[in-house]
Design an enzyme around this catalytic site. Sequence first.
Site, PDB file in Angstrom:
ATOM      1  N   HIS A 188     -13.727  -3.577  -1.078  1.00  0.00           N
ATOM      2  CA  HIS A 188     -12.830  -2.990  -0.084  1.00  0.00           C
ATOM      3  C   HIS A 188     -13.056  -3.628   1.292  1.00  0.00           C
ATOM      4  O   HIS A 188     -13.025  -2.963   2.325  1.00  0.00           O
ATOM      5  CB  HIS A 188     -13.035  -1.471  -0.018  1.00  0.00           C
ATOM      6  N   SER A 219       0.855  -1.190   0.000  1.00  0.00           N
ATOM      7  CA  SER A 219       0.000   0.000   0.000  1.00  0.00           C
ATOM      8  C   SER A 219       0.889   1.237   0.000  1.00  0.00           C
ATOM      9  O   SER A 219       1.928   1.267   0.659  1.00  0.00           O
ATOM     10  CB  SER A 219      -0.879  -0.007   1.259  1.00  0.00           C
ATOM     11  N   TYR A 271      -3.877   5.113  -4.777  1.00  0.00           N
ATOM     12  CA  TYR A 271      -5.179   5.676  -5.130  1.00  0.00           C
ATOM     13  C   TYR A 271      -4.927   6.722  -6.215  1.00  0.00           C
ATOM     14  O   TYR A 271      -3.785   7.130  -6.418  1.00  0.00           O
ATOM     15  CB  TYR A 271      -5.817   6.338  -3.905  1.00  0.00           C
ATOM     16  N   LYS A 328      -8.301  -2.153  -9.008  1.00  0.00           N
ATOM     17  CA  LYS A 328      -8.849  -2.840  -7.831  1.00  0.00           C
ATOM     18  C   LYS A 328     -10.112  -2.132  -7.342  1.00  0.00           C
ATOM     19  O   LYS A 328     -10.101  -0.901  -7.171  1.00  0.00           O
ATOM     20  CB  LYS A 328      -7.812  -2.846  -6.699  1.00  0.00           C
ATOM     21  N   THR A 356      -6.451   1.586  -6.941  1.00  0.00           N
ATOM     22  CA  THR A 356      -7.711   1.310  -6.235  1.00  0.00           C
ATOM     23  C   THR A 356      -8.734   2.375  -6.606  1.00  0.00           C
ATOM     24  O   THR A 356      -8.478   3.568  -6.430  1.00  0.00           O
ATOM     25  CB  THR A 356      -7.466   1.286  -4.717  1.00  0.00           C
TER      26      THR A 356
HETATM   27  C1  LIG Z   1      -7.087  -2.153   7.812  1.00  0.00           C
HETATM   28  C2  LIG Z   1      -7.299  -2.145   6.342  1.00  0.00           C
HETATM   29  C3  LIG Z   1      -6.645  -1.212   5.548  1.00  0.00           C
HETATM   30  C4  LIG Z   1      -6.821  -1.205   4.152  1.00  0.00           C
HETATM   31  N1  LIG Z   1      -6.109  -0.328   3.386  1.00  0.00           N
HETATM   32  C5  LIG Z   1      -6.215  -0.386   2.030  1.00  0.00           C
HETATM   33  C6  LIG Z   1      -5.389   0.422   1.200  1.00  0.00           C
HETATM   34  O1  LIG Z   1      -4.563   1.216   1.660  1.00  0.00           O
HETATM   35  N2  LIG Z   1      -5.551   0.309  -0.151  1.00  0.00           N
HETATM   36  C7  LIG Z   1      -6.446  -0.562  -0.716  1.00  0.00           C
HETATM   37  O2  LIG Z   1      -6.544  -0.640  -1.943  1.00  0.00           O
HETATM   38  N3  LIG Z   1      -7.221  -1.353   0.060  1.00  0.00           N
HETATM   39  C8  LIG Z   1      -7.112  -1.301   1.405  1.00  0.00           C
HETATM   40  N4  LIG Z   1      -7.874  -2.141   2.176  1.00  0.00           N
HETATM   41  C9  LIG Z   1      -8.758  -3.140   1.523  1.00  0.00           C
HETATM   42  C10 LIG Z   1      -7.988  -4.431   1.217  1.00  0.00           C
HETATM   43  O3  LIG Z   1      -7.056  -4.240   0.194  1.00  0.00           O
HETATM   44  C11 LIG Z   1      -8.918  -5.563   0.778  1.00  0.00           C
HETATM   45  O4  LIG Z   1      -9.720  -5.115  -0.285  1.00  0.00           O
HETATM   46  C12 LIG Z   1      -9.806  -6.109   1.891  1.00  0.00           C
HETATM   47  O5  LIG Z   1      -9.147  -6.080   3.141  1.00  0.00           O
HETATM   48  C13 LIG Z   1     -10.204  -7.544   1.558  1.00  0.00           C
HETATM   49  O6  LIG Z   1     -11.088  -8.052   2.498  1.00  0.00           O
HETATM   50  P1  LIG Z   1     -10.659  -9.014   3.726  1.00  0.00           P
HETATM   51  O7  LIG Z   1     -10.049  -8.105   4.750  1.00  0.00           O
HETATM   52  O8  LIG Z   1     -11.964  -9.600   4.127  1.00  0.00           O
HETATM   53  O9  LIG Z   1      -9.674 -10.037   3.211  1.00  0.00           O
HETATM   54  C14 LIG Z   1      -7.708  -2.149   3.568  1.00  0.00           C
HETATM   55  C15 LIG Z   1      -8.369  -3.084   4.377  1.00  0.00           C
HETATM   56  C16 LIG Z   1      -8.175  -3.097   5.737  1.00  0.00           C
HETATM   57  C17 LIG Z   1      -8.867  -4.138   6.567  1.00  0.00           C
END
Ligand SMILES: Cc1cc2nc3c(=O)[nH]c(=O)nc-3n(C[C@H](O)[C@H](O)[C@H](O)COP(=O)(O)O)c2cc1C
Length: 389
Positions: free
Chosen positions: A277, A107, A131, A253, A157
């Site tokens: 997400h 990230s 992003y 994404k 994303t």
């Molecule tokens: C704490 C946290 C931070 C996240 N930060 C980002 C991020 O910076 N960029 C992004 O594209 N997705 C982010 N996501 C989404 C994840 O990439 C992903 O889509 C999601 O966690 C998948 O679901 P799961 O947690 O059930 O496996 C984040 C998710 C969580 C839980």
Amino acid sequence: MPRSVSLADYRRQARRRLPQFVFDFVDGGAGDETTLRANEDAFARVPLRTRTGVDVASRTTSTTVLDNSVSLPVLLAPTGLQRLVHRHADVEAARGAARAGTVYVASSASAFSIEEVTRGAGHSHVWFQLYAWRDRDVADRVIGRAADAGCSTLVVTVDVPVVGLRDRDLRNGMSIPPRITARNVFEGARHPRWTRHLLTGPPITFKNFEGLVPASRGMALMQYANEKLTNPATTWVELERMRRSWPGRFVVKGVLTAADARSALDIGADGVVVSNHGGRQLDGVPASLTALPAVVEAVGRDMEVLLDGGVRRGIDVLRALALGARAVMIGRPYWWGLAVDGERGVAAVLETLRRELDLALALTGVPRVQDVDRSVLWEHSAGAGLGTG
Ligand SMILES: Cc1cc2nc3c(=O)[nH]c(=O)nc-3n(C[C@H](O)[C@H](O)[C@H](O)COP(=O)(O)O)c2cc1C
């Protein structure tokens, strides 16, 4: 403490190790969390089919994802602010992925620079996520650094034009870095290991943007993320510009519909991630697994389709592959591993999924993960058993 044998065990352990407001930040979703729950529930509604009398003595979970060889079709999703749970955060997570033989998607919202993360992971695969930034010049410079650091793939994303409303965070008064309040001091005292990690690592900033954006220090990071990291005015025109300026593979994404997946294809993307997400943006949208078949139907012949959201078992990986995903990504589960045991914990979470997937391959009679198709599903007509999420 009993051994962790499943991802749910890691979650329980992480819950004990982390202050409630940190655990909630990771665990929570938007609104009433219906989409968050649906992500996991959708998998359980896809029954599997056993097949016997097949030689499954020699099996493999290895495959390729956008030309990257991986030892299992599970990648680590990009997640910002990991520094909240571990001193070496993203660097350890990337090492955990390398140890398990898979891709780490870094990230951009990290307390470690992309150079630190790729160095930490050695020469294995690190992709970079961004992003669509407000400041194009800043985005281009950071993207250039990711390319120089050896990232083969850029993940943009698209499902955060604005940041979702996550009730648990709002209720907890969540701020990053954590504010020094009586309650947080109390929570810190109850979780000394977490406090040690918090106090001994680098400051929680967005290291990739240091020096490029003067306001990144001092401004509360949450506010910073809302105001700078995302751009509600972004259209496919800007995404196409980003695609053209990136020399490697390009992944979009955060699509849920065939129409958006086709737009990603039209701008020249090599892959899409079907994702909501992790239920953190618009509560009420269907589970990722529910959305997957229509996206695969629309673009699956022309690009690789990945999925994330709710993958908690090896059989979930199998189900997603059977419905056309090339691979899946996990988010929260590797945070649990990271919080519990750093690099080793992240690798252990991946090994747990590998063990379970390997068993599922044996019992569904498909020795090579690359050969998984709808025949492993009980009802293998389109969308069978999926419901509406
Ligand atoms: C704490 C946290 C931070 C996240 N930060 C980002 C991020 O910076 N960029 C992004 O594209 N997705 C982010 N996501 C989404 C994840 O990439 C992903 O889509 C999601 O966690 C998948 O679901 P799961 O947690 O059930 O496996 C984040 C998710 C969580 C839980």
